[in-house]
Structure formats: structure tokens, C-alpha cells
Design a protein around this motif. Structure first.
Motif, PDB file in Angstrom:
ATOM      1  N   LYS A  79      26.802 -10.372   6.542  1.00 12.74           N
ATOM      2  CA  LYS A  79      27.148  -8.994   6.887  1.00 12.74           C
ATOM      3  C   LYS A  79      25.960  -8.153   7.328  1.00 12.74           C
ATOM      4  CE  LYS A  79      31.211  -8.907   3.890  1.00 12.74           C
ATOM      5  NZ  LYS A  79      31.924  -8.220   2.782  1.00 12.74           N
ATOM      6  N   GLY A  80      24.835  -8.800   7.683  1.00 11.20           N
ATOM      7  CA  GLY A  80      23.711  -8.028   8.196  1.00 11.20           C
ATOM      8  C   GLY A  80      22.388  -8.383   7.547  1.00 11.20           C
ATOM      9  N   LYS A  81      21.400  -7.471   7.681  1.00 13.53           N
ATOM     10  CA  LYS A  81      20.058  -7.692   7.156  1.00 13.53           C
ATOM     11  C   LYS A  81      19.951  -7.222   5.706  1.00 13.53           C
ATOM     12  CE  LYS A  81      16.566  -6.574   9.594  1.00 13.53           C
ATOM     13  NZ  LYS A  81      15.602  -5.769  10.358  1.00 13.53           N
ATOM     14  N   LEU A  82      19.143  -7.908   4.941  1.00 18.26           N
ATOM     15  CA  LEU A  82      18.932  -7.520   3.549  1.00 18.26           C
ATOM     16  C   LEU A  82      18.319  -6.129   3.451  1.00 18.26           C
ATOM     17  CD1 LEU A  82      18.816  -8.051   0.510  1.00 18.26           C
ATOM     18  CD2 LEU A  82      16.649  -9.251   0.880  1.00 18.26           C
ATOM     19  N   SER A  83      17.338  -5.828   4.305  1.00 20.84           N
ATOM     20  CA  SER A  83      16.662  -4.533   4.218  1.00 20.84           C
ATOM     21  C   SER A  83      17.632  -3.373   4.461  1.00 20.84           C
ATOM     22  CB  SER A  83      15.512  -4.466   5.226  1.00 20.84           C
ATOM     23  OG  SER A  83      15.986  -4.629   6.552  1.00 20.84           O
ATOM     24  N   THR A  84      18.572  -3.562   5.387  1.00 20.70           N
ATOM     25  CA  THR A  84      19.560  -2.513   5.672  1.00 20.70           C
ATOM     26  C   THR A  84      20.480  -2.303   4.476  1.00 20.70           C
ATOM     27  OG1 THR A  84      19.525  -3.066   8.023  1.00 20.70           O
ATOM     28  CG2 THR A  84      21.403  -1.786   7.227  1.00 20.70           C
ATOM     29  N   TYR A  85      20.953  -3.406   3.926  1.00 22.44           N
ATOM     30  CA  TYR A  85      21.837  -3.330   2.766  1.00 22.44           C
ATOM     31  C   TYR A  85      21.099  -2.775   1.553  1.00 22.44           C
ATOM     32  CZ  TYR A  85      24.947  -4.951  -0.970  1.00 22.44           C
ATOM     33  OH  TYR A  85      25.764  -5.019  -2.078  1.00 22.44           O
TER      34      TYR A  85
END
Length: 211
Positions: A79-85
Motif C-alpha cells: 500500500k505504499g512507502k513505509l516513510s509515508t505510512y
């Protein structure tokens, strides 16, 4: 002041996430620690946005790190990048801290003034939520080191540790309300609140002592 370790490359991060989710218990534990430690710059940067809201920076760092721990525990790589989450999880923890401090009979408004920036301009919760995230920061105090927080958590008494882990979802990524914890442990919500407050106080004093 010590310099944080550099963030992981995309390839390194993908490898550690794979180990965290599908590796042996030892590899998963190692991957979890590395993913958290190498993202502490993000915690420090986001915490700095809140430094003018009448909260102690050490409190902001420790609560923000809890958000990072929860992010790593519940992250879905599809579901995306770790940093964004992780940014959202860290912000959520810090916003909950501010709301709990300012809570009255009414919900806190996103437009409620919560402080001023370095130029003296008034800022509110919405300003903080909409601020663009940055993945790195050059320096922050050593007290934000994950290993210190992990050591301090292990020093909590049995019920204190259990309540903190449940309350902030440190193992499952799901927060449990004080009322739910009380029902699970067979104690009142107010007693859960007192234990939680005492445990957070111990964590804060531990950070101050080791700083």
C-alpha cells in the motif's frame, strides 16, 4: 548531540520488510529494530514541528517513536512507502497527545490555535497536518534512540508494561481504549488511566536520567 544513521535505501528497506513479515523470529526481530532505528530521523523531524505547542521535546520524541513502532508493526508494503505510512502514524500519536492535554467537554477543533511558529505566526492542528513531510533531519538528541525506549519499556512492571503495549498497540498496531483494557483486566477505566500515567512518567524520567 549525535548524528542519526542514514535512512535505508529502497532495496535495503524492502529486504528488511520481507524479513520482518516472512523471516524467522530472530530475523524478524532484527529487521524490526533496524527499520525503526533507521527511521528515527523522521520521528525527530516531525516532533520538531510541534516544539512550539507547549510540550516537552522529550515527550514529543518518545510519543512519536511509539507511532513509528506501531507503523513498522502494521505496515503493508503493498500500500505504499513505509516513510509515508509512518509519517501519518507519528503525526497521529502526537496529535492525540495534544488533544489529550487540551481535551474539554468538546472535541478539539482543527482550527484551534495551539501555538506559534518561529516567526510568531499562529498555527493550528490543520497547519501541522497539512505540512509537507521530510524524510531526514541532520541531528536530534540521543534520547530518541529506539534502543533506549526498548530498555525502558522492559523495566516497567508487569501490568504497566501490558497496559502501555495494549494502549499504544505496540505489538498489534491496534490501540485499545482504557475502557477495553479495564474490562480485559477486570479493573476500572480510571485505574487503567492511573497506571498508564505512572508508566509514562517512568519512561519520561528514564529518558531524562539517561540523557
Amino acid at each position: 548531540m549525535k548524528t542519526f544513521q542514514k535512512p535505508l535505501t529502497a532495496e535495503e528497506e524492502a529486504c528488511y520488510i520481507q524479513n520482518l513479515q516472512k523471516g524467522s523470529s530472530e530475523k524478524a526481530r532484527e529487521a524490526r529494530e533496524i527499520l525503526i532505528e533507521r527511521n528515527l530521523r523522521l520521528v525527530a523531524h516531525i516532533a520538531k514541528k510541534y516544539q512550539n505547542v507547549d510540550e516537552d521535546m522529550e515527550d514529543l520524541i518518545s510519543i512519536g517513536t511509539i507511532g513509528l513502532i506501531k507503523a513498522v508493526a502494521s505496515f503493508d508494503a503493498s500500500k505504499g512507502k513505509l516513510s509515508t505510512y509512518a509519517s501519518r502514524c507519528i503525526d497521529n500519536e502526537l496529535l492525540m497527545l495534544i488533544r489529550s492535554k487540551r481535551k474539554t467537554s468538546k472535541e478539539v477543533s482543527l482550527y484551534e490555535p495551539i501555538g506559534t511558529d518561529k516567526e510568531g505566526n499562529e498555527i493550528n492542528l490543520l497547519d501541522i497536518i497539512e505540512t509537507e513531510q521530510v524524510d531526514v533531519i541532520d541531528r536530534m538528541e540521543l534520547c530518541s534512540d529506539l534502543k533506549k525506549l526498548a530498555r525502558l519499556l522492559e523495566k516497567l512492571e508487569g501490568r504497566e508494561k501490558e497496559i502501555i503495549f495494549l494502549r499504544y498497540g505496540l505489538e498489534t498496531g491496534r490501540e485499545v481504549t482504557q475502557r477495553e483494557i479495564g474490562e480485559r483486566l477486570g479493573i476500572s477505566r480510571s485505574y487503567v488511566s492511573r497506571i498508564e500515567k505512572r508508566a509514562l512518567g517512568k519512561l519520561k524520567r528514564g529518558f531524562e536520567k539517561e540523557s
